[in-house]
Enzyme design. Sequence first.
Site, PDB file in Angstrom:
ATOM      1  N   GLU A  49       0.834  -1.201   0.000  1.00  0.00           N
ATOM      2  CA  GLU A  49       0.000   0.000   0.000  1.00  0.00           C
ATOM      3  C   GLU A  49       0.875   1.260   0.000  1.00  0.00           C
ATOM      4  O   GLU A  49       1.833   1.364   0.765  1.00  0.00           O
ATOM      5  CB  GLU A  49      -0.893  -0.011   1.246  1.00  0.00           C
ATOM      6  CG  GLU A  49      -1.860   1.152   1.320  1.00  0.00           C
ATOM      7  CD  GLU A  49      -2.847   1.005   2.466  1.00  0.00           C
ATOM      8  OE1 GLU A  49      -3.763   1.842   2.554  1.00  0.00           O
ATOM      9  OE2 GLU A  49      -2.712   0.048   3.269  1.00  0.00           O
ATOM     10  N   LYS A 133      -8.800   3.547  -3.458  1.00  0.00           N
ATOM     11  CA  LYS A 133      -9.379   3.009  -2.231  1.00  0.00           C
ATOM     12  C   LYS A 133     -10.705   3.699  -1.926  1.00  0.00           C
ATOM     13  O   LYS A 133     -10.774   4.934  -1.846  1.00  0.00           O
ATOM     14  CB  LYS A 133      -8.394   3.187  -1.070  1.00  0.00           C
ATOM     15  CG  LYS A 133      -8.794   2.496   0.223  1.00  0.00           C
ATOM     16  CD  LYS A 133      -7.665   2.620   1.246  1.00  0.00           C
ATOM     17  CE  LYS A 133      -7.994   1.901   2.551  1.00  0.00           C
ATOM     18  NZ  LYS A 133      -6.890   2.012   3.519  1.00  0.00           N
ATOM     19  N   CYS A 167      -5.721  -2.692   2.102  1.00  0.00           N
ATOM     20  CA  CYS A 167      -5.870  -2.693   3.555  1.00  0.00           C
ATOM     21  C   CYS A 167      -7.290  -3.070   3.980  1.00  0.00           C
ATOM     22  O   CYS A 167      -7.826  -4.076   3.557  1.00  0.00           O
ATOM     23  CB  CYS A 167      -5.429  -1.334   4.102  1.00  0.00           C
ATOM     24  SG  CYS A 167      -5.051  -1.281   5.858  1.00  0.00           S
TER      25      CYS A 167
END
Length: 366
Positions: A49, A133, A167
């Site tokens: 990430e 995201k 995540c």
Amino acid sequence: MTQPEGTARTVGAVHAAPVFMDTNATIDKVVGFVEQADREGIDLLVFPETFVPGYPYWIECYAPLQQVAANVEYTDASIEVPGPEIERVQAACARAGVEVILGISERLSGTRTCFNSQVFIDADGTLLGVHRKLQPTYVERIVWAQGGGATLSVFDSRSGRVGGLACWEHTMNLARQALIEQAQQIHAAAWPALSTMAGFETVADAQIEAMMKTHALTAQVFVVCASSPVDETCLSWMQEHLGEQSFVTAGGGWSAVVHPFNSLLGGPHTGPEEKLVSATIDFSDVRVVKAWVDSKGHYARPEVLRLGVDRKPLWHDERQAEPDQAPSYARIHSLATHEIPVALPQGAARPAPQQWDASAEQEITS
């Protein structure tokens, strides 16, 4: 392309730290790992990430008003897509014949707004697309904006049907289902070093492993999970720019390759040692798994359950109204269908995707 049964690929998770807050040096490191993957016969490489320019751990450690200068500098270090930094990675992929999914902090063109993004680059250097995201977690909202459904996509690549999440997006079951419904074959999971954060030392790795195995089994996909440990460049940068802190320590990360039936094909690898965690995946294995559970087939139960995804562009560079002026990744054909949630009458068959808009209008006007 969708890979047929009997096709094998070698995939790798990059377990490494960036050169923290040094964008150009970190791109150099990305290119080095692409070249290493070529030497080791790895076809697809997944990075952690926001590997470029690094995960902003200070957001967990200092009061908001102390962070302003650091956040400004982080935006400066973030990169645009397309842009010169990504072009360097594309060229490296083309030279090596290696596919890359790269975690970056992406700056929206013409703005100071950033996203926590994954960039998908095929083995010939083609920029396939970007996933932003959907929901930045907790104080991540200080740094990154929310992504939209337009980038919740699976892409056709040389290695197969690839998609990814970052995540705790993996806690969003409907986001995972959106990838499942696009016939995902390989999942790129990007993480920071959660176990280095206060309160997560004993639980983070267990959480990550659970989520990775959950998606592997429920989607019947191979999961490549890449995490970046915290190193001294990160800790020193925070101390120099923000002062002492005791909430994030060195090390951490959990990187692995997970089989659809939940065996670990590579890793898990944790801690400060940098390496490519690799494994060979064989798509013929999915035949056996899908004899038990087929999430796009008999386990979908479309007459009972239905997912709606709003894929309308959310940000200005996602619009495709003027394709000649749109970013190259927005012009790449996404195999995702435009979906609108519709309440089906009892006993009604699920309409084909191309009928959903009309069905929705009929529901609303009737």
